[in-house]
Design an enzyme around this catalytic site. Structure first.
Site, PDB file in Angstrom:
ATOM      1  N   LYS A  29       0.869  -1.205   0.068  1.00 15.58           N
ATOM      2  CA  LYS A  29      -0.094   0.130  -0.015  1.00 15.58           C
ATOM      3  C   LYS A  29       0.775   1.403  -0.182  1.00 15.58           C
ATOM      4  CE  LYS A  29       1.051   1.842   4.128  1.00 15.58           C
ATOM      5  NZ  LYS A  29       1.562   2.717   5.006  1.00 15.58           N
ATOM      6  N   PRO A  83       9.654  -4.559  -0.113  1.00 13.37           N
ATOM      7  CA  PRO A  83      10.607  -4.539   0.679  1.00 13.37           C
ATOM      8  C   PRO A  83      10.278  -4.565   2.299  1.00 13.37           C
ATOM      9  CG  PRO A  83      10.587  -2.414  -0.662  1.00 13.37           C
ATOM     10  CD  PRO A  83       9.270  -3.752  -1.087  1.00 13.37           C
ATOM     11  N   ALA A  92      10.000  -3.329   6.400  1.00 15.97           N
ATOM     12  CA  ALA A  92      10.258  -2.294   6.992  1.00 15.97           C
ATOM     13  C   ALA A  92      10.265  -0.886   6.197  1.00 15.97           C
ATOM     14  CB  ALA A  92      11.289  -2.493   8.137  1.00 15.97           C
ATOM     15  N   LEU A 124       5.466   0.165   3.409  1.00 14.32           N
ATOM     16  CA  LEU A 124       4.813  -0.105   2.387  1.00 14.32           C
ATOM     17  C   LEU A 124       3.576  -1.319   2.745  1.00 14.32           C
ATOM     18  CD1 LEU A 124       7.181  -0.161  -0.433  1.00 14.32           C
ATOM     19  CD2 LEU A 124       5.608   1.256  -0.372  1.00 14.32           C
ATOM     20  N   ALA A 125       3.521  -1.632   4.129  1.00 13.19           N
ATOM     21  CA  ALA A 125       2.597  -2.641   4.810  1.00 13.19           C
ATOM     22  C   ALA A 125       2.997  -4.060   4.456  1.00 13.19           C
ATOM     23  CB  ALA A 125       1.156  -2.088   4.635  1.00 13.19           C
ATOM     24  N   GLY A 126       4.057  -4.253   4.127  1.00 12.15           N
ATOM     25  CA  GLY A 126       4.290  -5.763   3.552  1.00 12.15           C
ATOM     26  C   GLY A 126       3.947  -6.761   4.544  1.00 12.15           C
ATOM     27  N   SER A 142       1.797  -6.369   7.191  1.00 16.78           N
ATOM     28  CA  SER A 142       0.402  -6.232   7.247  1.00 16.78           C
ATOM     29  C   SER A 142      -0.341  -6.773   6.111  1.00 16.78           C
ATOM     30  CB  SER A 142      -0.293  -4.924   7.415  1.00 16.78           C
ATOM     31  OG  SER A 142       0.596  -4.054   8.481  1.00 16.78           O
ATOM     32  N   SER A 143       0.191  -6.571   4.808  1.00 17.62           N
ATOM     33  CA  SER A 143      -0.527  -7.308   3.813  1.00 17.62           C
ATOM     34  C   SER A 143      -0.307  -8.849   3.627  1.00 17.62           C
ATOM     35  CB  SER A 143       0.223  -6.697   2.543  1.00 17.62           C
ATOM     36  OG  SER A 143      -0.792  -6.639   1.477  1.00 17.62           O
ATOM     37  N   ASP A 186      -2.812  -1.285   9.918  1.00 21.87           N
ATOM     38  CA  ASP A 186      -2.976  -1.296   8.475  1.00 21.87           C
ATOM     39  C   ASP A 186      -3.622  -2.529   8.182  1.00 21.87           C
ATOM     40  OD1 ASP A 186      -1.632   1.260   7.760  1.00 21.87           O
ATOM     41  OD2 ASP A 186       0.071   0.507   7.590  1.00 21.87           O
TER      42      ASP A 186
HETATM   43  C1  CDM Z   1       2.311   4.467   9.188  1.00 21.03           C
HETATM   44  C2  CDM Z   1       1.061   3.757   9.020  1.00 21.03           C
HETATM   45  O1  CDM Z   1       1.823   2.592   8.265  1.00 21.03           O
HETATM   46  C3  CDM Z   1       0.304   4.306   7.758  1.00 21.03           C
HETATM   47  O2  CDM Z   1      -0.666   3.506   7.037  1.00 21.03           O
HETATM   48  C4  CDM Z   1       0.293   3.204  10.157  1.00 21.03           C
HETATM   49  O3  CDM Z   1      -0.465   4.140  10.665  1.00 21.03           O
HETATM   50  C5  CDM Z   1       0.999   2.394  10.961  1.00 21.03           C
HETATM   51  O4  CDM Z   1       0.450   0.877  10.908  1.00 21.03           O
HETATM   52  P1  CDM Z   1       1.019  -0.201  11.675  1.00 21.03           P
HETATM   53  O5  CDM Z   1       2.502  -0.508  11.150  1.00 21.03           O
HETATM   54  O6  CDM Z   1       0.138  -1.480  11.384  1.00 21.03           O
HETATM   55  O7  CDM Z   1       1.015   0.055  12.979  1.00 21.03           O
HETATM   56  P2  CDM Z   1       0.721  -0.880  14.451  1.00 21.03           P
HETATM   57  O8  CDM Z   1       1.580  -2.179  14.172  1.00 21.03           O
HETATM   58  O9  CDM Z   1      -0.374  -0.836  14.688  1.00 21.03           O
HETATM   59  O10 CDM Z   1       1.480  -0.057  15.297  1.00 21.03           O
HETATM   60  C6  CDM Z   1       3.050   0.307  15.335  1.00 21.03           C
HETATM   61  C7  CDM Z   1       3.124   1.424  16.321  1.00 21.03           C
HETATM   62  O11 CDM Z   1       2.805   2.866  15.657  1.00 21.03           O
HETATM   63  C8  CDM Z   1       2.215   3.679  16.432  1.00 21.03           C
HETATM   64  N1  CDM Z   1       0.913   4.163  15.999  1.00 21.03           N
HETATM   65  C9  CDM Z   1       0.539   3.311  14.998  1.00 21.03           C
HETATM   66  C10 CDM Z   1      -0.827   3.564  14.279  1.00 21.03           C
HETATM   67  C11 CDM Z   1      -1.485   4.806  14.727  1.00 21.03           C
HETATM   68  N2  CDM Z   1      -2.961   5.191  14.119  1.00 21.03           N
HETATM   69  N3  CDM Z   1      -1.039   5.276  15.672  1.00 21.03           N
HETATM   70  C12 CDM Z   1       0.220   5.135  16.245  1.00 21.03           C
HETATM   71  O12 CDM Z   1       0.698   5.988  17.096  1.00 21.03           O
HETATM   72  C13 CDM Z   1       2.043   3.172  17.889  1.00 21.03           C
HETATM   73  O13 CDM Z   1       3.032   3.644  18.645  1.00 21.03           O
HETATM   74  C14 CDM Z   1       2.239   1.788  17.712  1.00 21.03           C
HETATM   75  O14 CDM Z   1       2.722   0.933  18.804  1.00 21.03           O
HETATM   76  N1  ATP Z   2       5.435 -11.313   6.869  1.00 18.87           N
HETATM   77  C1  ATP Z   2       6.206 -10.388   7.248  1.00 18.87           C
HETATM   78  N2  ATP Z   2       6.927  -9.612   6.277  1.00 18.87           N
HETATM   79  C2  ATP Z   2       7.756  -8.577   6.370  1.00 18.87           C
HETATM   80  N3  ATP Z   2       7.991  -8.232   7.667  1.00 18.87           N
HETATM   81  C3  ATP Z   2       7.511  -8.853   8.856  1.00 18.87           C
HETATM   82  C4  ATP Z   2       6.619  -9.993   8.643  1.00 18.87           C
HETATM   83  N4  ATP Z   2       6.480 -10.278   9.731  1.00 18.87           N
HETATM   84  C5  ATP Z   2       6.855  -9.720  10.701  1.00 18.87           C
HETATM   85  N5  ATP Z   2       7.765  -8.699   9.909  1.00 18.87           N
HETATM   86  C6  ATP Z   2       8.553  -7.837  10.892  1.00 18.87           C
HETATM   87  O1  ATP Z   2       7.709  -6.645  10.721  1.00 18.87           O
HETATM   88  C7  ATP Z   2       8.830  -5.512  10.816  1.00 18.87           C
HETATM   89  C8  ATP Z   2       7.907  -4.441   9.792  1.00 18.87           C
HETATM   90  O2  ATP Z   2       7.970  -5.047   8.628  1.00 18.87           O
HETATM   91  P1  ATP Z   2       7.040  -4.568   7.405  1.00 18.87           P
HETATM   92  O3  ATP Z   2       7.502  -4.764   6.292  1.00 18.87           O
HETATM   93  O4  ATP Z   2       5.530  -4.830   7.862  1.00 18.87           O
HETATM   94  O5  ATP Z   2       6.942  -2.833   7.805  1.00 18.87           O
HETATM   95  P2  ATP Z   2       6.327  -1.812   7.106  1.00 18.87           P
HETATM   96  O6  ATP Z   2       6.220  -1.929   5.488  1.00 18.87           O
HETATM   97  O7  ATP Z   2       6.938  -0.400   7.580  1.00 18.87           O
HETATM   98  O8  ATP Z   2       4.934  -1.715   7.626  1.00 18.87           O
HETATM   99  P3  ATP Z   2       3.656  -0.523   7.925  1.00 18.87           P
HETATM  100  O9  ATP Z   2       3.577   0.278   6.684  1.00 18.87           O
HETATM  101  O10 ATP Z   2       2.437  -1.251   8.153  1.00 18.87           O
HETATM  102  O11 ATP Z   2       4.180   0.272   9.230  1.00 18.87           O
HETATM  103  C9  ATP Z   2       9.838  -5.941  10.613  1.00 18.87           C
HETATM  104  O12 ATP Z   2      10.791  -5.905  11.206  1.00 18.87           O
HETATM  105  C10 ATP Z   2       9.750  -7.359  10.102  1.00 18.87           C
HETATM  106  O13 ATP Z   2      10.851  -8.288  10.885  1.00 18.87           O
END
Ligand code: CDM
Ligand code: ATP
Length: 285
Positions: A10, A94, A96, A99-101, A103-104, A136
């Site tokens: 995303k 990629p 972290a 891009l919500a990898g 989460s997706s 996400d």
């Molecule tokens: C940055 C975004 O990816 C944008 O889509 C999201 O708001 C974050 O989504 P995410 O990675 O799924 O977040 P979560 O795993 O639920 O939360 C990680 C941490 O981000 C902070 N967090 C997240 C979402 C939110 N609405 N408020 C927050 O303050 C909180 O400290 C939480 O402990």
């Molecule tokens: N299936 C998975 N794929 C990728 N990373 C994962 C997975 N499960 C757990 N993780 C851990 O989750 C952390 C965040 O990875 P992710 O790729 O979801 O981040 P992100 O794209 O920044 O997510 P968001 O956009 O939701 O904040 C990483 O440190 C990774 O070790």
């Protein structure tokens, strides 16, 4: 039986932080949409009661820290499923990156196991379950284009963006979402992005309007902490992308491009100092 699910990445076209809540999360309003860079999940039943995760990506956890594992365990617990499952994650998004990898992958696991185990859980309930795994995840369950409110779990489907190219570039740094939200200060914001105006741009299917209405309240926090993200953003603008923004909490920066002829210059220019560059399409619903 073996089933497959796609888990697309995303991007946030708008991310507006409204307030800090007492539960540690922030109240947000976001416009999210999917791009066609996707992980591919393969799921197969196991005779024994276990969840086994494998992946070609060497850098993600394969135990209970993996979000796909957590999604499978959640379904097993809530719906009393005794069958085990083997899940293979073909990672393309990629990690972290903003891009919500993960989460997706969790969302795709919920959708996939709902089919594999014939649970018939309605989508709305899958979203509610998904919210327990991450903010996400509900959006990733439904996909398409939506306004996400609350901490991200309250979804309203809206018009999809006009077709265009999306260039994604991820600098080689790790950004913690919790850290970025933690450092965000509401009163230090100069300008708030507008959900209403972006929504209008999408309804009008106006690429130009969409580019001018991009906005992310978390961007300044990440840009100040990581100058390389700022530099990446400036480079993308200089190379000719029509609209440029950081996705989520970063560090990935995306550029929207309407003309295919511009892509090679942008891609090659970015590859000069950033290894992870992808040219993808917006996914329309
Ligand atoms: C940055 C975004 O990816 C944008 O889509 C999201 O708001 C974050 O989504 P995410 O990675 O799924 O977040 P979560 O795993 O639920 O939360 C990680 C941490 O981000 C902070 N967090 C997240 C979402 C939110 N609405 N408020 C927050 O303050 C909180 O400290 C939480 O402990
Ligand atoms: N299936 C998975 N794929 C990728 N990373 C994962 C997975 N499960 C757990 N993780 C851990 O989750 C952390 C965040 O990875 P992710 O790729 O979801 O981040 P992100 O794209 O920044 O997510 P968001 O956009 O939701 O904040 C990483 O440190 C990774 O070790």
């Amino acid at each position: 039986m073996r089933i497959y699910e796609k888990a697309p990445a995303k991007i946030n076209l708008v991310l507006d932080v409204l307030s800090k809540r007492t539960d540690g999360f922030h109240e947000v309003e976001m416009i999210m949409t999917m791009v066609d860079l996707a992980d591919r999940l393969e799921m197969e039943p196991l005779d024994r009661d276990a969840i086994i995760i494998s992946s070609q990506a060497g850098y993600i956890p394969l135990d209970e820290k993996n979000l796909a594992f957590q999604a499978a365990r959640l379904l097993k617990d809530r719906y009393d499923v005794s069958q085990g499952v083997y899940i293979h994650l073909d990672k393309k998004i990629p990690v972290a990156a903003g891009l919500a990898g993960g989460s997706s992958d969790a969302a795709a696991t919920l959708r996939g196991l709902n089919r594999l185990w014939q649970l018939n859980i309605p989508e709305q309930e899958l979203c509610t379950l998904g919210a327990e795994l991450g903010s996400d995840v509900p959006f990733c369950v439904t996909g398409g284009t939506a306004i996400a409110r609350g901490r991200g779990e309250k979804l309203e489907v809206i018009a999809s963006p006009p077709q265009c190219w999306v260039v994604l570039a991820k600098p080689p740094i790790n950004v913690s979402t919790a850290d970025i939200y933690g450092k965000f200060r509401l009163h230090e914001q100069r300008e708030r992005p507008s959900i209403t105006q972006m929504r209008q741009a999408l309804e009008n299917k106006s690429f130009a309007q969409m580019c001018t209405k991009l906005g992310n309240s978390l961007e300044n926090v990440t840009l100040q902490l990581y100058p390389e993200v700022k530099q990446l953003k400036e480079s993308m603008i200089k190379l000719g992308a029509d609209g440029v923004l950081m996705s989520g909490s970063g560090p990935t920066v995306f550029g929207l491009v309407s003309k295919e002829a511009k892509l090679a210059r942008i891609y090659n220019g970015l590859r000069g100092f950033c290894k992870e560059v992808y040219v993808v399409r917006m996914l329309s619903n």
